[in-house]
Design a protein around this motif. Structure first.
Motif, PDB file in Angstrom:
ATOM      1  N   ARG A   1       7.187   6.804  -6.479  1.00 30.39           N
ATOM      2  CA  ARG A   1       7.500   6.733  -7.904  1.00 30.39           C
ATOM      3  C   ARG A   1       8.218   5.405  -8.183  1.00 30.39           C
ATOM      4  NH1 ARG A   1      11.998   8.322 -10.119  1.00 30.39           N
ATOM      5  NH2 ARG A   1      12.721   9.372  -8.246  1.00 30.39           N
ATOM      6  N   PRO A   2       7.866   4.683  -9.248  1.00 24.48           N
ATOM      7  CA  PRO A   2       8.546   3.422  -9.569  1.00 24.48           C
ATOM      8  C   PRO A   2      10.062   3.634  -9.667  1.00 24.48           C
ATOM      9  CG  PRO A   2       6.611   3.673 -10.969  1.00 24.48           C
ATOM     10  CD  PRO A   2       6.769   4.966 -10.206  1.00 24.48           C
ATOM     11  N   GLY A   3      10.827   2.719  -9.131  1.00 26.89           N
ATOM     12  CA  GLY A   3      12.288   2.805  -9.188  1.00 26.89           C
ATOM     13  C   GLY A   3      12.905   3.588  -8.050  1.00 26.89           C
ATOM     14  N   SER A   4      12.040   4.295  -7.275  1.00 27.71           N
ATOM     15  CA  SER A   4      12.576   5.142  -6.199  1.00 27.71           C
ATOM     16  C   SER A   4      12.626   4.422  -4.858  1.00 27.71           C
ATOM     17  CB  SER A   4      11.733   6.412  -6.057  1.00 27.71           C
ATOM     18  OG  SER A   4      10.455   6.089  -5.516  1.00 27.71           O
ATOM     19  N   TYR A   5      12.201   3.172  -4.816  1.00 30.37           N
ATOM     20  CA  TYR A   5      12.133   2.448  -3.535  1.00 30.37           C
ATOM     21  C   TYR A   5      12.385   0.958  -3.746  1.00 30.37           C
ATOM     22  CZ  TYR A   5       7.739   0.505  -5.092  1.00 30.37           C
ATOM     23  OH  TYR A   5       6.804  -0.192  -5.810  1.00 30.37           O
ATOM     24  N   LEU A   6      12.669   0.268  -2.676  1.00 34.87           N
ATOM     25  CA  LEU A   6      12.714  -1.198  -2.672  1.00 34.87           C
ATOM     26  C   LEU A   6      11.837  -1.694  -1.529  1.00 34.87           C
ATOM     27  CD1 LEU A   6      16.533  -1.961  -3.198  1.00 34.87           C
ATOM     28  CD2 LEU A   6      14.688  -2.162  -4.899  1.00 34.87           C
ATOM     29  N   LEU A   7      11.254  -2.864  -1.718  1.00 33.78           N
ATOM     30  CA  LEU A   7      10.514  -3.542  -0.650  1.00 33.78           C
ATOM     31  C   LEU A   7      11.436  -4.608  -0.059  1.00 33.78           C
ATOM     32  CD1 LEU A   7       7.048  -3.997  -2.383  1.00 33.78           C
ATOM     33  CD2 LEU A   7       7.352  -2.998  -0.108  1.00 33.78           C
ATOM     34  N   GLY A   8      11.612  -4.553   1.263  1.00 29.98           N
ATOM     35  CA  GLY A   8      12.518  -5.519   1.892  1.00 29.98           C
ATOM     36  C   GLY A   8      11.932  -6.072   3.184  1.00 29.98           C
ATOM     37  N   GLY A   9      12.435  -7.229   3.591  1.00 28.56           N
ATOM     38  CA  GLY A   9      12.008  -7.783   4.879  1.00 28.56           C
ATOM     39  C   GLY A   9      11.921  -9.288   4.857  1.00 28.56           C
TER      40      GLY A   9
ATOM     41  N   GLU B   1       0.834  -1.220   0.000  1.00 24.93           N
ATOM     42  CA  GLU B   1       0.000   0.000   0.000  1.00 24.93           C
ATOM     43  C   GLU B   1       0.859   1.258   0.000  1.00 24.93           C
ATOM     44  OE1 GLU B   1      -2.950   0.183   3.162  1.00 24.93           O
ATOM     45  OE2 GLU B   1      -3.563  -1.869   2.652  1.00 24.93           O
ATOM     46  N   LEU B   2       1.868   1.261   0.886  1.00 24.78           N
ATOM     47  CA  LEU B   2       2.748   2.437   0.967  1.00 24.78           C
ATOM     48  C   LEU B   2       3.522   2.604  -0.336  1.00 24.78           C
ATOM     49  CD1 LEU B   2       3.884   4.761   2.665  1.00 24.78           C
ATOM     50  CD2 LEU B   2       5.587   3.162   3.581  1.00 24.78           C
ATOM     51  N   ALA B   3       3.965   1.478  -0.907  1.00 17.86           N
ATOM     52  CA  ALA B   3       4.759   1.516  -2.138  1.00 17.86           C
ATOM     53  C   ALA B   3       4.003   2.208  -3.274  1.00 17.86           C
ATOM     54  CB  ALA B   3       5.158   0.101  -2.544  1.00 17.86           C
ATOM     55  N   ALA B   4       2.672   2.063  -3.258  1.00 20.13           N
ATOM     56  CA  ALA B   4       1.859   2.646  -4.332  1.00 20.13           C
ATOM     57  C   ALA B   4       1.973   4.166  -4.384  1.00 20.13           C
ATOM     58  CB  ALA B   4       0.394   2.234  -4.151  1.00 20.13           C
ATOM     59  N   SER B   5       2.412   4.783  -3.269  1.00 18.71           N
ATOM     60  CA  SER B   5       2.544   6.238  -3.237  1.00 18.71           C
ATOM     61  C   SER B   5       3.934   6.701  -3.690  1.00 18.71           C
ATOM     62  CB  SER B   5       2.259   6.759  -1.822  1.00 18.71           C
ATOM     63  OG  SER B   5       3.279   6.339  -0.940  1.00 18.71           O
TER      64      SER B   5
ATOM     65  N   LEU C   1      13.597   2.554   1.413  1.00 20.03           N
ATOM     66  CA  LEU C   1      13.378   1.135   1.720  1.00 20.03           C
ATOM     67  C   LEU C   1      12.094   1.006   2.529  1.00 20.03           C
ATOM     68  CD1 LEU C   1      14.164  -1.866   2.022  1.00 20.03           C
ATOM     69  CD2 LEU C   1      15.620  -1.190   3.956  1.00 20.03           C
ATOM     70  N   ILE C   2      11.148   0.269   1.994  1.00 20.72           N
ATOM     71  CA  ILE C   2       9.921  -0.062   2.741  1.00 20.72           C
ATOM     72  C   ILE C   2      10.136  -1.456   3.312  1.00 20.72           C
ATOM     73  CG2 ILE C   2       7.441  -0.452   2.572  1.00 20.72           C
ATOM     74  CD1 ILE C   2       7.520   1.447   0.082  1.00 20.72           C
ATOM     75  N   MET C   3      10.050  -1.567   4.643  1.00 15.79           N
ATOM     76  CA  MET C   3      10.568  -2.769   5.288  1.00 15.79           C
ATOM     77  C   MET C   3       9.603  -3.336   6.328  1.00 15.79           C
ATOM     78  SD  MET C   3      13.988  -2.886   7.554  1.00 15.79           S
ATOM     79  CE  MET C   3      14.942  -4.387   7.707  1.00 15.79           C
ATOM     80  N   THR C   4       9.447  -4.642   6.328  1.00 12.19           N
ATOM     81  CA  THR C   4       8.693  -5.301   7.391  1.00 12.19           C
ATOM     82  C   THR C   4       9.442  -6.537   7.862  1.00 12.19           C
ATOM     83  OG1 THR C   4       6.603  -6.310   8.060  1.00 12.19           O
ATOM     84  CG2 THR C   4       7.225  -6.627   5.770  1.00 12.19           C
ATOM     85  N   THR C   5       9.617  -6.633   9.179  1.00 11.44           N
ATOM     86  CA  THR C   5      10.250  -7.814   9.773  1.00 11.44           C
ATOM     87  C   THR C   5       9.402  -8.257  10.954  1.00 11.44           C
ATOM     88  OG1 THR C   5      11.615  -6.633  11.374  1.00 11.44           O
ATOM     89  CG2 THR C   5      12.523  -6.894   9.155  1.00 11.44           C
ATOM     90  N   THR C   6       9.712  -9.418  11.503  1.00  7.63           N
ATOM     91  CA  THR C   6       8.832 -10.004  12.516  1.00  7.63           C
ATOM     92  C   THR C   6       8.901  -9.260  13.846  1.00  7.63           C
ATOM     93  OG1 THR C   6       9.484 -12.091  11.473  1.00  7.63           O
ATOM     94  CG2 THR C   6       8.057 -12.233  13.392  1.00  7.63           C
ATOM     95  N   ASN C   7      10.092  -8.792  14.224  1.00  6.09           N
ATOM     96  CA  ASN C   7      10.249  -8.251  15.574  1.00  6.09           C
ATOM     97  C   ASN C   7      10.696  -6.783  15.583  1.00  6.09           C
ATOM     98  OD1 ASN C   7       9.989 -11.060  16.751  1.00  6.09           O
ATOM     99  ND2 ASN C   7      11.813 -11.314  15.503  1.00  6.09           N
ATOM    100  N   GLY C   8      11.701  -6.466  14.779  1.00 10.11           N
ATOM    101  CA  GLY C   8      12.318  -5.143  14.849  1.00 10.11           C
ATOM    102  C   GLY C   8      11.387  -4.014  14.446  1.00 10.11           C
ATOM    103  N   THR C   9      10.638  -4.205  13.360  1.00  7.69           N
ATOM    104  CA  THR C   9       9.776  -3.104  12.930  1.00  7.69           C
ATOM    105  C   THR C   9       8.633  -2.883  13.916  1.00  7.69           C
ATOM    106  OG1 THR C   9       8.659  -4.628  11.412  1.00  7.69           O
ATOM    107  CG2 THR C   9      10.343  -3.225  10.486  1.00  7.69           C
TER     108      THR C   9
END
Lengths: 239, 239
Positions: free
Chosen positions: A62-70, A56-60, A99-107
């Motif tokens: 610009r393409p190429g300006s971010y990575l999804l990680g986690g 959802e956040l990524a949709a806001s 970097l848009i990031m999701t992890t189990t504990n840290g985030t």
């Protein structure tokens, strides 16, 4: 200045950190990854609680300006660009990008600390620099060990102890829990990799095939970046 | 055999200890007092949760056959015979008598562990003997640190680490939390009194005027008695 600690992300509530400087720690591996990404030119890390929230956040953006990680279960999430291995976050991959990031504990720990006065993110890589930054405010400090699935993690307490040691050297008073972390750090102060191999989560990552991540995350004090969370984003604090 | 730990009496619930060997620890001072009373000939210690419950239970005893002991705020309870200083429990006072006892943290921890397979009581005084007794059952062990007013106490973790060290030497596997306690013990293995002086609760007892209690409670391994809780009573286990 008083220094206290909590041992899992789930133990953090507003009153735990209200008005304090919070230092969120998830050595294996979320905060090591955030530290590395920022050191390598990432423009900002956006911690989200679920892959869905990430998309959802990524949709806001610009393409190429971010990575999804986690990660989930220690492994890369389907449809994401990168996993939770800090070694993936090279300058080639992450420089100039968010970097848009999701992890189990840290985030989760980061999000639970939103009411703190100032929220730093620490790993072993940058703990000495974060300790110096945390001390500058002259406020009480809460060391927030993320833990693993709601359970205590030895490596996070060790890192908290490294920060506590620095703050104590500057005259801060340590609670029993912060003192316990400091003693754990002292016991392995010259052998961080041994400590990571002793920890349950370290053994789990070895069994998942990440021995190089342990070696990397154990490089205590190798990076100077001080990640600070403001308005939904972790970015490098101006020095 | 797996060894785990909990850090406060309030963290203990049935599933935490069901079917396991529990070792309840409250170094300053409930379990040091229980250990001392039994070593000095006390016929059995009855932990109760309140002074009122203590008086009720006392009514079922023959006059002269028991003493009422314990503390609130670290001090003797009005109408009780003795406080919570282990040094009060001399053979002259306690030999041949029962002890009805209530303290703020330790007796709560004992009562919360009632569903364990076997429930031992340890202090620094008798930790090596309790560790040997706990190992004999070949079952998982839960080290129950009582803590102080629901908060972590450094000295209890240190004592848990002393027990964990012994169990590990016998081949037991330690959880991260038990390992953390073991490292805390290792850091001060030859200096228990220094550790008690470092702990918040130790400092509080110093300010209340009990320096001799700290010196006494730090005599690690000085007593061989193994207190075991069965049917509402802590008594010395037959060796």
């Amino acid at each position: 200045m008083n220094v206290d600690a909590v041992l899992t992300a789930r133990d953090v509530h507003g009153p735990t950190v209200d008005g304090k400087v919070a230092v969120v720690i998830d050595v294996l591996r979320a905060t090591s990854t955030i530290t590395t990404a920022l050191a390598n030119g990432c423009t900002g890390v956006f911690p989200v609680l679920s892959p869905e929230e990430g998309h959802e956040l990524a949709a806001s953006f610009r393409p190429g300006s971010y990575l999804l990680g986690g990660e989930r279960g220690g492994l890369k999430i389907e449809g994401f660009d990168l996993g939770n291995s800090p070694r993936e976050y090279t300058p080639e991959q992450i420089s100039g990008r968010a970097l848009i990031m999701t992890t189990t504990n840290g985030t989760l720990a980061i999000r639970n600390c939103h009411s703190s006065y100032r929220l730093y993110v620490s790993s072993l890589l940058n703990a000495p620099s974060v300790a110096k930054a945390a001390a500058r405010h002259g406020r009480d400090v809460m060391l927030v060990c993320s833990g693993t699935h709601g359970v205590f993690s030895l490596e996070d307490a060790y890192c908290a102890g490294m920060v506590a040691q620095e703050l104590r050297a500057g005259g801060a008073h340590l609670s029993d829990l912060a003192e316990a972390c400091r003693i754990i750090f002292s016991g392995y102060s010259t052998a961080p990799l041994d400590l990571l191999h002793l920890a349950e989560h370290g053994k789990e990552l070895l069994s998942l095939g990440f021995p190089d991540d342990l070696e990397y995350c154990a490089r205590a004090g190798s990076l100077n970046v001080v990640p600070v969370f403001t308005e939904g984003r972790v970015a490098a604090e101006a020095s």
